[in-house]
Design a protein around this motif. Structure first.
Motif, mmCIF file in Angstrom:
data_model
loop_
_atom_site.group_PDB
_atom_site.id
_atom_site.type_symbol
_atom_site.label_atom_id
_atom_site.label_comp_id
_atom_site.label_asym_id
_atom_site.label_seq_id
_atom_site.Cartn_x
_atom_site.Cartn_y
_atom_site.Cartn_z
ATOM 1 N N ASP A 436 0.769 -1.348 0.013
ATOM 2 C CA ASP A 436 -0.106 0.018 0.030
ATOM 3 C C ASP A 436 0.785 1.389 0.070
ATOM 4 O O ASP A 436 0.440 2.172 -0.402
ATOM 5 C CB ASP A 436 -0.842 0.053 1.116
ATOM 6 C CG ASP A 436 -2.206 -1.018 0.976
ATOM 7 O OD1 ASP A 436 -2.150 -1.509 -0.098
ATOM 8 O OD2 ASP A 436 -3.041 -0.981 2.003
ATOM 9 N N LYS A 468 -9.563 1.128 -9.956
ATOM 10 C CA LYS A 468 -8.628 2.222 -9.504
ATOM 11 C C LYS A 468 -7.558 2.016 -8.433
ATOM 12 O O LYS A 468 -8.172 1.259 -7.483
ATOM 13 C CB LYS A 468 -9.367 3.599 -9.311
ATOM 14 C CG LYS A 468 -8.604 4.692 -9.103
ATOM 15 C CD LYS A 468 -9.704 5.960 -8.936
ATOM 16 C CE LYS A 468 -8.626 7.118 -8.838
ATOM 17 N NZ LYS A 468 -9.463 8.315 -8.308
ATOM 18 N N HIS A 470 -5.873 1.357 -5.374
ATOM 19 C CA HIS A 470 -6.431 1.962 -3.757
ATOM 20 C C HIS A 470 -5.715 1.093 -2.943
ATOM 21 O O HIS A 470 -5.265 -0.150 -3.205
ATOM 22 C CB HIS A 470 -7.965 2.121 -3.598
ATOM 23 C CG HIS A 470 -8.570 0.686 -3.818
ATOM 24 N ND1 HIS A 470 -9.085 0.168 -5.000
ATOM 25 C CD2 HIS A 470 -8.702 -0.331 -2.808
ATOM 26 C CE1 HIS A 470 -9.388 -1.095 -4.919
ATOM 27 N NE2 HIS A 470 -9.288 -1.584 -3.761
ATOM 28 N N ARG A 471 -5.441 1.492 -1.664
ATOM 29 C CA ARG A 471 -5.154 0.405 -0.486
ATOM 30 C C ARG A 471 -5.814 -0.740 -0.252
ATOM 31 O O ARG A 471 -7.022 -0.390 0.062
ATOM 32 C CB ARG A 471 -4.682 1.254 0.712
ATOM 33 C CG ARG A 471 -3.629 2.638 0.684
ATOM 34 C CD ARG A 471 -3.597 3.309 1.855
ATOM 35 N NE ARG A 471 -4.662 4.174 2.328
ATOM 36 C CZ ARG A 471 -5.492 3.804 3.208
ATOM 37 N NH1 ARG A 471 -5.192 2.817 4.150
ATOM 38 N NH2 ARG A 471 -6.606 4.637 3.616
ATOM 39 N N ASP A 474 -7.905 0.031 3.057
ATOM 40 C CA ASP A 474 -8.611 1.041 3.151
ATOM 41 C C ASP A 474 -10.108 0.525 3.303
ATOM 42 O O ASP A 474 -10.436 -0.165 2.485
ATOM 43 C CB ASP A 474 -8.822 1.796 1.634
ATOM 44 C CG ASP A 474 -9.493 3.023 1.934
ATOM 45 O OD1 ASP A 474 -10.214 3.389 2.674
ATOM 46 O OD2 ASP A 474 -9.634 3.831 0.671
ATOM 47 N N ALA A 477 -12.759 0.583 0.802
ATOM 48 C CA ALA A 477 -13.062 -0.349 -0.201
ATOM 49 C C ALA A 477 -13.498 -1.767 0.080
ATOM 50 O O ALA A 477 -13.514 -2.630 -0.882
ATOM 51 C CB ALA A 477 -11.564 -0.448 -0.843
#
Length: 558
Positions: A436, A468, A470-471, A474, A477
Motif C-alpha cells: 500500500d 482504480k 487503492h490501498r 482502506d 474499499a
C-alpha cells in the motif's frame, strides 16, 4: 463405404471440419460417444474468447497491434526447443504456430462473422506476460469476447451440422464409442467400436458406459478431433513434467469427464506419433463450483491484475506470479518451491471494490449477460455498481470464499477453511502495508503496481477490467475478500503430430494415409502449436483453425 469422411468427435474442431466438408459437397459422418446434448464439446462451456490481431475492436480502444508484434509474442511464449534430430517434435508445431498467427491477423474475424459469430466490443488483456519484450505474454489486449460466450462460437457450427443431419447430408452417430482404427494396406479406412446405451443426462454430466452392440464404419478418410486428457487426473499426473515440480494431491477439473484422452492412446497403438505430451496448460485460479455438473467441477477466476496473491504459507508471490500475467510461471512457483509442495492451494486477498471490477468467471453458464446476448444486461453488470450476479452467488455459496471487515477476522477465516493455522495475520498485514505504501506516488518499485498502472493506461482495461489503484486496507474499499485457489486441469498442448494439412504422421514422420487430426488432439496443430505456453483465446481459435485446415485439405484432395 459409409461416408467420404468420418469425423471422430463432436466438439468444435470436428464441427468446423465437417462444416467445411459439407460446403464442398462431401458426405460426412460424425461419430461421438456422448449424447446429442453434448454437441459442441468443451467449447460450449467456455468463456469463448478468441485471439485476434489488429481488429476494429482493438483500434476503437486505441490498441496498435500487428502480425509482427503478435508473432513476436507467440514465438517468445512458445519457446520451441525440440528442433533437432531426425524427426523433431517441434518441426511442424512451429509452422502451425506461425500459420495460426497469420490466420488471427488475417481472415479469422471476417470468416467467423460470415458463419454467424458476433463479437462484443470487449477486448481483454490476458496473459500479460513474464516481464520481457521477447518472452512470454501478450504485448497488447487481444482476447475478443463473442456474444454468447462459448455457445456463440460453437452453436453457429452446431446448428449447421444439425440442419445437415436433418436433410440427409450428414449422419450423426451419437453414443458410438470408437475403440480402434480400421487399416487396409497401410491406409486408415474406417473405425470400429461399441454402441453405448442411450443416456438423457444433461450436457456435461457423466453418462453410462453400458455396451449394447458393436459397430464398424468405413470412409475414404478419418479425422480425430476428440480433445485432450484434462478429465483424467491419473494421466495428467503421469505426464506431469519435472519442470513444473510435483502435481498437487488434489486438483479441480475444468472439463467434462468424457475428456479422457482415450482416442490419443488408440491412435498411438495404431502407429501414430504423439509428441510433446509433457506440455500442458492448467490454471492456478480454480475454485469449486457450488453447483457441479461433472465430478470435481472447477471454475476458473479470470482475474484483473490488482489482487494480492499469497502462497499457502502467507507469502506474497513474486512477479510475474501475479494475477493475469503468467499462468505456468505461477504454477511453477507453487509446485517447485519445496516448502509449498505439501499444499494444494494458494490465496487471492483483495477488496470488494477490486472483486466487483476485476473478477470474471470462466464458462458460458457463469456469464448469463454475455451468453444471453443482452447488451443492456452487459452494461448493467459490467459497468454498473456491484458484482455480477453469478459472482455474488459464489460469494454466498462458494466454499472457497472468506469475507470479513477486518484483516484479523479474514485470516482467522482463511485458517479455519483449510483446517490448519498456516497464516499469520501480522505477517500478512506487514506485506499489505508495504504494498500500500507504493501507491503514494505515480511511480513505484513494485512490479505488480507497475502492471496495474500500465493496465489503466489501456482504455479497454480502465473501463472493464482494472480497478482504480487503492490501498487494500482502506475500509472504504471493503470488505476484504480472500479466495482459496486450486489448480484446475484444462488443456493438452501436445498430441498427434500433423503436417500443415492436418495429416497424422507416423514414427518416421510420414503421413498415415487416410488419417487426419484437428483441435486439442493434434496439440492444436502439428502436435504443439502453442509450444510451452499459450496466449489465451488460442484454444477455441486453435480448434477453429485446425478444423478449417483439415476440412479444406480433405475437400480439396478427396
Amino acid at each position: 463405404m459409409d461416408a467420404d469422411v468420418l469425423v471422430v468427435g463432436g466438439g468444435l474442431a470436428g464441427l468446423v471440419a465437417a462444416d467445411e466438408l459439407l460446403r464442398a459437397g462431401r458426405r460426412v459422418t460424425i461419430v461421438e460417444q456422448e449424447s446429442a446434448a453434448n454437441l459442441g464439446g468443451q467449447a460450449w462451456w467456455s468463456f469463448g474468447g478468441i485471439f485476434l490481431v489488429d481488429t476494429p475492436q482493438q483500434r476503437r480502444f486505441g490498441i496498435r497491434d500487428s502480425f509482427d508484434l503478435a508473432w513476436q509474442d507467440w514465438r517468445g511464449s512458445a519457446a520451441w526447443d525440440r528442433l533437432e534430430g531426425e524427426h523433431p517434435e517441434d518441426l511442424h508445431a512451429q509452422r502451425w504456430g506461425r500459420a495460426f498467427v497469420e490466420f488471427a491477423a488475417g481472415d479469422a474475424r471476417p470468416w467467423l462473422e460470415a458463419r454467424g459469430v458476433r463479437f462484443t466490443p470487449i477486448v481483454g488483456w490476458a496473459e500479460r506476460g513474464s516481464g520481457s519484450a521477447g518472452g512470454h505474454g501478450n504485448s497488447v489486449p487481444r482476447f475478443h469476447v463473442p456474444w454468447g460466450t462459448g455457445t456463440g462460437v460453437s452453436e453457429p457450427f452446431a446448428d449447421r451440422i444439425r440442419a445437415a443431419a436433418s436433410d440427409g447430408r450428414l449422419a450423426l452417430r451419437f453414443r458410438h464409442r470408437v475403440d480402434g482404427l480400421v487399416r487396409e494396406g497401410g491406409a486408415v479406412t474406417g473405425v470400429h467400436g461399441t454402441v453405448l446405451a442411450p443416456d438423457d443426462a444433461p450436457r456435461g454430466a457423466p453418462t453410462n458406459r453400458t455396451v449394447l452392440d458393436e459397430f464398424a464404419l468405413t470412409a475414404r478418410a478419418v479425422v480425430i478431433a476428440t480433445g485432450g486428457i484434462g478429465a483424467d487426473h491419473d494421466q495428467v499426473r503421469r505426464l506431469w513434467p519435472t519442470r513444473l515440480g510435483t502435481p498437487p494431491a488434489r486438483m479441480l477439473t475444468g472439463v467434462p469427464a468424457s475428456v479422457d484422452g482415450r482416442m490419443l492412446d488408440i491412435a498411438e497403438r495404431a502407429g501414430v506419433r504423439l509428441v510433446n505430451r509433457d506440455r500442458m496448460w492448467h490454471y492456478t485460479e480454480g475454485i469449486e463450483n457450488h453447483s457441479p455438473v461433472w465430478p470435481g467441477h472447477g471454475i476458473r477466476i479470470l482475474p484483473g491484475p490488482s489482487s494480492l496473491w499469497f502462497d499457502a504459507l502467507g507469502r506474497r508471490l513474486p512477479f510475474p506470479a501475479t494475477p493475469g500475467h503468467d499462468t505456468l510461471g505461477t504454477l511453477r512457483v507453487l509446485r517447485t518451491t519445496p516448502e509449498l509442495q505439501p499444499y494444494d492451494h494458494s490465496w487471492f486477498v483483495t477488496t470488494q471494490r477490486v472483486l466487483e471490477k476485476e473478477f470474471a468467471l470462466s464458462g458460458s453458464e457463469q456469464n448469463p449477460d454475455l451468453t444471453g446476448g443482452s447488451r443492456r444486461e452487459v452494461l448493467r453488470t459490467r459497468l454498473g455498481r456491484g458484482a455480477p450476479p453469478a459472482l455474488e452467488t459464489f460469494l454466498r455459496r462458494g466454499s472457497d470464499f472468506v469475507v470479513a471487515w477486518t484483516l484479523h477476522e479474514l485470516v482467522a477465516g482463511m485458517n479455519a477453511l483449510v483446517g490448519e493455522p498456516l497464516l499469520d495475520a501480522a505477517a500478512i498485514e506487514r506485506q499489505m502495508r508495504e504494498r500500500d505504501a507504493e501507491l503514494a506516488n505515480p511511480y513505484t518499485k513494485d512490479l505488480q503496481v507497475m502492471s496495474i498502472r500500465n493496465g489503466r493506461r489501456a482504455l479497454s482495461d480502465r473501463l472493464l477490467r482494472v480497478a482504480k489503484p487503492h490501498r487494500v486496507l482502506d475500509p472504504a474499499a471493503g470488505p476484504l475478500v480472500a479466495v482459496r485457489l486450486r489448480v484446475i486441469t484444462r488443456k493438452t498442448l501436445g498430441g498427434i503430430q500433423t503436417d500443415l494439412d492436418g495429416r497424422a504422421l507416423d514414427a518416421d514422420g510420414r503421413p498415415v494415409p487416410g488419417l487426419f487430426a484437428a483441435g486439442e488432439a493434434a496439440g492444436f496443430g502439428g502436435g504443439g502449436a502453442h509450444g510451452y505456453n499459450a496466449l489465451e483465446g488460442t484454444f477455441l481459435g486453435g480448434c477453429l483453425f485446425t478444423g478449417r485446415v483439415v476440412g479444406r485439405a480433405l475437400a480439396r484432395d478427396l
